[in-house]
Design a protein around this motif. Structure first.
Motif, PDB file in Angstrom:
ATOM      1  N   GLY A   1       0.864  -1.276  -0.213  1.00  9.55           N
ATOM      2  CA  GLY A   1      -0.300   0.176  -0.001  1.00  9.55           C
ATOM      3  C   GLY A   1       0.874   1.513  -0.085  1.00  9.55           C
ATOM      4  N   GLY A   2       1.961   1.719   1.027  1.00 12.90           N
ATOM      5  CA  GLY A   2       2.756   2.170   0.730  1.00 12.90           C
ATOM      6  C   GLY A   2       3.603   2.960  -0.621  1.00 12.90           C
ATOM      7  N   ALA A   3       4.160   1.327  -0.859  1.00 14.60           N
ATOM      8  CA  ALA A   3       4.554   1.608  -2.367  1.00 14.60           C
ATOM      9  C   ALA A   3       3.531   2.566  -3.369  1.00 14.60           C
ATOM     10  CB  ALA A   3       4.867   0.444  -3.283  1.00 14.60           C
ATOM     11  N   ILE A   4       2.351   1.702  -3.275  1.00 11.92           N
ATOM     12  CA  ILE A   4       1.565   1.900  -4.442  1.00 11.92           C
ATOM     13  C   ILE A   4       0.938   3.787  -4.013  1.00 11.92           C
ATOM     14  CG2 ILE A   4      -1.167   1.646  -5.468  1.00 11.92           C
ATOM     15  CD1 ILE A   4      -0.192  -1.035  -5.055  1.00 11.92           C
ATOM     16  N   LEU A   5       0.662   3.349  -2.723  1.00 16.70           N
ATOM     17  CA  LEU A   5       0.159   5.339  -2.703  1.00 16.70           C
ATOM     18  C   LEU A   5       1.570   5.924  -2.972  1.00 16.70           C
ATOM     19  CD1 LEU A   5      -1.617   7.074  -0.967  1.00 16.70           C
ATOM     20  CD2 LEU A   5      -0.464   6.763   0.809  1.00 16.70           C
ATOM     21  N   LEU A   6       2.925   5.499  -2.889  1.00 20.52           N
ATOM     22  CA  LEU A   6       3.953   7.032  -3.381  1.00 20.52           C
ATOM     23  C   LEU A   6       4.111   6.954  -5.344  1.00 20.52           C
ATOM     24  CD1 LEU A   6       6.567   8.335  -3.202  1.00 20.52           C
ATOM     25  CD2 LEU A   6       7.738   6.877  -3.277  1.00 20.52           C
TER      26      LEU A   6
ATOM     27  N   ALA B   1      11.158  -0.397  -6.119  1.00 19.38           N
ATOM     28  CA  ALA B   1      10.551   0.728  -5.101  1.00 19.38           C
ATOM     29  C   ALA B   1       8.925   0.688  -5.048  1.00 19.38           C
ATOM     30  CB  ALA B   1      11.035   2.220  -5.858  1.00 19.38           C
ATOM     31  N   ALA B   2       8.652  -0.449  -6.171  1.00 17.88           N
ATOM     32  CA  ALA B   2       6.840   0.184  -6.176  1.00 17.88           C
ATOM     33  C   ALA B   2       7.004  -1.866  -6.062  1.00 17.88           C
ATOM     34  CB  ALA B   2       6.309   0.908  -7.197  1.00 17.88           C
ATOM     35  N   GLY B   3       6.851  -2.339  -7.384  1.00 14.53           N
ATOM     36  CA  GLY B   3       6.285  -3.781  -7.639  1.00 14.53           C
ATOM     37  C   GLY B   3       5.008  -3.930  -7.920  1.00 14.53           C
ATOM     38  N   TYR B   4       5.035  -5.242  -7.870  1.00  5.96           N
ATOM     39  CA  TYR B   4       3.267  -5.665  -8.543  1.00  5.96           C
ATOM     40  C   TYR B   4       2.432  -4.907  -9.373  1.00  5.96           C
ATOM     41  CZ  TYR B   4       3.631  -7.203  -3.842  1.00  5.96           C
ATOM     42  OH  TYR B   4       4.502  -7.646  -2.598  1.00  5.96           O
ATOM     43  N   GLY B   5       3.644  -5.359 -10.933  1.00  6.76           N
ATOM     44  CA  GLY B   5       3.131  -4.658 -11.644  1.00  6.76           C
ATOM     45  C   GLY B   5       2.840  -3.657 -12.385  1.00  6.76           C
ATOM     46  N   THR B   6       3.801  -2.298 -11.692  1.00 10.10           N
ATOM     47  CA  THR B   6       3.739  -0.848 -11.248  1.00 10.10           C
ATOM     48  C   THR B   6       5.101  -1.070 -12.803  1.00 10.10           C
ATOM     49  OG1 THR B   6       4.418  -0.827  -9.522  1.00 10.10           O
ATOM     50  CG2 THR B   6       2.402  -0.541  -9.855  1.00 10.10           C
TER      51      THR B   6
ATOM     52  N   PHE C   1       4.448  -7.728  15.230  1.00 11.83           N
ATOM     53  CA  PHE C   1       4.656  -6.565  13.833  1.00 11.83           C
ATOM     54  C   PHE C   1       5.568  -5.237  14.399  1.00 11.83           C
ATOM     55  CE2 PHE C   1       1.856  -2.338  13.099  1.00 11.83           C
ATOM     56  CZ  PHE C   1       2.408  -2.412  11.554  1.00 11.83           C
ATOM     57  N   ALA C   2       6.169  -5.010  14.162  1.00 12.64           N
ATOM     58  CA  ALA C   2       6.710  -4.107  14.116  1.00 12.64           C
ATOM     59  C   ALA C   2       6.938  -2.990  13.064  1.00 12.64           C
ATOM     60  CB  ALA C   2       8.760  -3.807  14.598  1.00 12.64           C
ATOM     61  N   PRO C   3       5.677  -1.093  13.211  1.00 13.72           N
ATOM     62  CA  PRO C   3       5.700  -0.493  12.392  1.00 13.72           C
ATOM     63  C   PRO C   3       6.331   0.303  11.784  1.00 13.72           C
ATOM     64  CG  PRO C   3       4.688  -0.725  14.972  1.00 13.72           C
ATOM     65  CD  PRO C   3       5.289  -1.318  14.577  1.00 13.72           C
ATOM     66  N   LEU C   4       7.331   0.800  13.258  1.00 13.76           N
ATOM     67  CA  LEU C   4       8.641   1.542  12.416  1.00 13.76           C
ATOM     68  C   LEU C   4       9.073   0.923  11.624  1.00 13.76           C
ATOM     69  CD1 LEU C   4       8.785   3.956  15.394  1.00 13.76           C
ATOM     70  CD2 LEU C   4       7.061   4.271  13.457  1.00 13.76           C
ATOM     71  N   TYR C   5       9.287  -0.515  11.598  1.00 13.11           N
ATOM     72  CA  TYR C   5      10.343  -1.028  10.608  1.00 13.11           C
ATOM     73  C   TYR C   5       9.756  -1.291   9.482  1.00 13.11           C
ATOM     74  CZ  TYR C   5      14.168  -3.921   9.504  1.00 13.11           C
ATOM     75  OH  TYR C   5      15.554  -5.280   8.952  1.00 13.11           O
ATOM     76  N   ASN C   6       8.099  -1.660   9.376  1.00 16.47           N
ATOM     77  CA  ASN C   6       8.258  -1.867   8.159  1.00 16.47           C
ATOM     78  C   ASN C   6       8.025  -0.594   7.158  1.00 16.47           C
ATOM     79  OD1 ASN C   6       5.156  -1.746   5.927  1.00 16.47           O
ATOM     80  ND2 ASN C   6       4.742  -3.260   7.409  1.00 16.47           N
ATOM     81  N   PRO C   7       8.931  -1.424   6.254  1.00  9.89           N
ATOM     82  CA  PRO C   7       8.993  -0.052   4.840  1.00  9.89           C
ATOM     83  C   PRO C   7       8.147   0.823   4.081  1.00  9.89           C
ATOM     84  CG  PRO C   7       9.269  -2.078   3.549  1.00  9.89           C
ATOM     85  CD  PRO C   7       9.199  -2.631   5.769  1.00  9.89           C
ATOM     86  N   GLY C   8       6.614   0.242   4.326  1.00 12.10           N
ATOM     87  CA  GLY C   8       5.263   0.450   3.540  1.00 12.10           C
ATOM     88  C   GLY C   8       4.987   1.423   4.236  1.00 12.10           C
ATOM     89  N   ILE C   9       5.210   1.877   5.746  1.00 16.87           N
ATOM     90  CA  ILE C   9       4.507   3.076   6.992  1.00 16.87           C
ATOM     91  C   ILE C   9       6.518   4.804   6.787  1.00 16.87           C
ATOM     92  CG2 ILE C   9       4.495   3.955   8.801  1.00 16.87           C
ATOM     93  CD1 ILE C   9       3.216   1.119   9.402  1.00 16.87           C
ATOM     94  N   ILE C  10       7.567   3.382   6.647  1.00 17.03           N
ATOM     95  CA  ILE C  10       8.770   3.642   6.781  1.00 17.03           C
ATOM     96  C   ILE C  10       9.467   3.585   6.026  1.00 17.03           C
ATOM     97  CG2 ILE C  10      10.668   5.419   7.931  1.00 17.03           C
ATOM     98  CD1 ILE C  10       9.537   5.325  10.552  1.00 17.03           C
ATOM     99  N   PRO C  11       9.794   4.263   4.878  1.00 13.68           N
ATOM    100  CA  PRO C  11       9.808   5.436   3.967  1.00 13.68           C
ATOM    101  C   PRO C  11       9.251   5.324   3.248  1.00 13.68           C
ATOM    102  CG  PRO C  11      11.924   4.350   2.534  1.00 13.68           C
ATOM    103  CD  PRO C  11      10.901   3.436   3.825  1.00 13.68           C
ATOM    104  N   PHE C  12       8.188   5.134   3.203  1.00 13.86           N
ATOM    105  CA  PHE C  12       7.284   4.865   1.668  1.00 13.86           C
ATOM    106  C   PHE C  12       5.520   5.407   1.718  1.00 13.86           C
ATOM    107  CE2 PHE C  12       7.935   0.405   0.270  1.00 13.86           C
ATOM    108  CZ  PHE C  12       9.335   0.960  -1.244  1.00 13.86           C
ATOM    109  N   PHE C  13       5.135   5.635   3.256  1.00 11.26           N
ATOM    110  CA  PHE C  13       4.121   6.535   3.437  1.00 11.26           C
ATOM    111  C   PHE C  13       4.628   7.838   3.401  1.00 11.26           C
ATOM    112  CE2 PHE C  13       1.003   7.926   6.591  1.00 11.26           C
ATOM    113  CZ  PHE C  13      -0.097   8.161   5.615  1.00 11.26           C
ATOM    114  N   LEU C  14       6.065   7.880   4.045  1.00 10.59           N
ATOM    115  CA  LEU C  14       5.803   8.876   4.999  1.00 10.59           C
ATOM    116  C   LEU C  14       6.797  10.202   3.616  1.00 10.59           C
ATOM    117  CD1 LEU C  14       8.088   8.790   8.309  1.00 10.59           C
ATOM    118  CD2 LEU C  14       5.683   9.587   7.793  1.00 10.59           C
TER     119      LEU C  14
END
Length: 560
Positions: A77-82, A124-129, A371-384
């Protein structure tokens, strides 16, 4: 062994969810979401009534699979949002303009944009992009749309296991975690071993990909001078391949899956662009498409993603400052991933320690989730980074644009979420079926024992083909690994083969399957304005895919 269920029937029932998913997707054109919902339901019922697992254990395994899928969905989700943010702010148009100034030769453009820029977007994003972005850019530069689709899909193979900061690789290791732990192997150690084997197979064999890309361009685009047009591009093709493959193999082996594609592609793309600009190893002859070889009109494209206008106009007024600003989000992502993934900086330990943990989900031993939210790349760095880009470009993007970006991202993520959650839940039930009251062996064990009996030590030949097939019908290297990874792992153990090598072949196959996978072909053909040409695109890409598979098996035979 249960007296009521013959072993042959038990094997058929164990394999039925896999086979059902494949038949529904391949023969009946079901989406991966619908197919895997049905397969999950079958697995649930078989586990309860044939393997006689406790209902609580089946629900616990399903929940465990869903929780693990949640981590991955945050990254996706973070990658697609970016990516959607960059499109909405016009940043992708500026990047297109940069490429337009590098070289006028379509063969070189295919390598730099399709192969290297596509690999960067994959990392950076993947999933067909990548294909959905690269193909419209190529059309904007004058490529026939069908050819642009073929080039983008062939190129989008080698970097795939390390998309979105290594999500396919990491997800498949996470999916195998319970099996790995039962084998007495450290999960991190096994993950590093699989990553090293994957970059070895895809890297050594993947040097041919730029050559395949140029071959398709030349054969499709011109009737004249084909052999000369191909041979004179060999030096630059091999040079570009080495620019990407060498750091790809080194980073994948020594630094892990997060950087293998994104960092290697960033370096290679910059170096190849400079080389092309300086005419280093590029042919003196500027090759062009035959006019009669461009039957489709690219004028049907619309929107900021793709047409000739969007690709060409920014190049005319492009400044150095504009180019730097356009690339800033990706520079930030690379820097943050570097700081948070390399242990020497100390941030990795801090961020990963801030975790929420659940032990023994549903009272089942071994089902432990963290679950480590701050270590999830979807939040940091993609979402931010996406939010930061919106703020920095607030003059270019309205509140309505922001709402549209989030809405579009949500819709895209929902399509991915259903097959991912169902696929991971299904596999966790199959894994947990080893503990039952029926007297039957676990589902995966039964299937693997059967495959061992059929193929014996020739099973590695089948491994990448299963990966290709899984990606072909599901549209995802990640889903292919979720479907077949546990099965390949169990079979490797049964045969006494190195499990990391077999999983490396599975990941390589899932990556190569992206060349022909149905979902990606449909997506890229729609963005390039050639809906209805999907069959032609797949036919164009089958031979390059087969060549890559054969070369990968040769590499495996040499280095096993």
């Amino acid at each position: 062994m249960s007296a009521q269920i013959p072993q042959a029937l038990a094997v058929i029932l164990a394999a039925a969810p896999f086979l059902t998913a494949l038949v529904l997707m391949m023969c009946l054109n079901f989406s991966s979401g619908k197919a895997l919902v049905i397969s999950y339901a079958m697995t649930f019922l078989f586990a309860c009534f044939v393997w006689r697992m406790g209902l609580g254990s089946v629900f616990a395994s399903s929940l465990y699979g869903g929780l693990k899928a949640f981590d991955l969905l945050l990254i996706i989700g973070g990658a697609i949002l970016l990516l959607n943010t960059l499109r909405a702010t016009g940043t992708m148009d500026t990047i297109a303009g940069v490429f337009n100034k590098v070289t006028p030769d379509p063969r070189v453009q295919a390598i730099i944009i399709g192969y290297l820029f596509g690999a960067f977007i994959e990392g950076a994003a993947g999933y067909g992009t990548p294909a959905a972005i690269a193909a419209p850019l190529l059309v904007g530069l004058g490529f026939p749309p069908t050819l642009a689709c073929s080039v983008a899909l062939i190129s989008n193979s080698t970097p795939v296991p390390f998309a979105a900061a290594g999500t396919p690789m990491n997800s498949n290791i996470v999916n195998l975690s319970s099996q790995i732990e039962r084998s007495g192997i450290a999960i991190d150690q096994f993950g590093r071993a699989v990553t090293a084997r994957t970059v070895l197979y895809l890297g050594c064999a993947g040097i041919v990909v730029p050559v395949l890309v140029v071959s398709v361009v030349v054969i499709f685009g011109s009737k004249e001078r084909r052999r000369k047009s191909l041979t004179e591009m060999l030096p630059f093709s091999i040079f570009s391949g080495l620019l990407f493959i060498v750091p790809y193999m080194l980073i994948g082996t020594f630094a892990g899956p997060e950087f293998a594609s994104i960092a290697s592609a960033a370096f290679a793309m910059l170096a190849a662009a400079v080389a092309a600009r300086k005419k280093f190893l590029t042919p003196k002859y500027i090759w062009r498409f035959d006019k009669d070889r461009i039957p489709e009109s690219s004028g049907s494209l619309s929107g900021s993603a793709a047409g000739p206008k969007s690709a060409a106009e920014p190049a005319g007024r492009l400044t150095y400052g504009m180019a730097v600003r356009a690339w800033t989000p990706y520079i930030v992502i690379g820097a943050v991933l570097l700081l948070t993934r390399v242990p020497a900086f100390g941030l990795r330990q801090v961020l990963s320690s801030l975790a929420v943990s659940i032990s023994r989900i549903g009272g089942v031993e071994g089902l432990n989730y963290s679950f480590a939210p701050l270590y999830n790349p979807g939040i940091i760095p993609f979402f931010l980074t996406a939010v930061g880009t919106m703020i920095a470009c607030r003059k270019k993007i309205t509140a309505e644009d922001v709402r549209s970006v989030f809405e579009k991202t949500g819709k895209q993520l929902l399509k991915i979420a259903i097959p991912l959650v169902c696929g991971m839940a299904m596999v966790q039930i199959m894994t947990g079926s080893a503990e039952n009251r029926s007297g039957l062996a676990g589902m995966l064990t039964l299937i693997s024992v059967t495959l061992v009996g059929i193929f014996g030590h020739a099973f590695p030949v089948l491994s990448p083909i299963l990966g290709v097939f899984g990606a072909f019908v599901s549209g995802s290297c990640t889903v292919s690994g979720i479907l077949f990874g546990p099965l390949q792992y169990e079979t490797a153990l049964s045969l006494g083969l190195p499990a990391a090598s077999i999983m490396g072949l599975q990941m390589a196959g899932g990556a190569m399957g992206n060349m022909i996978c149905i979902h990606n072909v449909v997506a890229v053909s729609s963005t390039a304005g050639v809906t209805g040409k999907e069959g032609k695109i797949i036919r164009m890409n089958i031979l390059p895919c087969a060549i890559y598979v054969v070369l990968t098996l040769i590499v495996y035979a040499i280095f096993r």
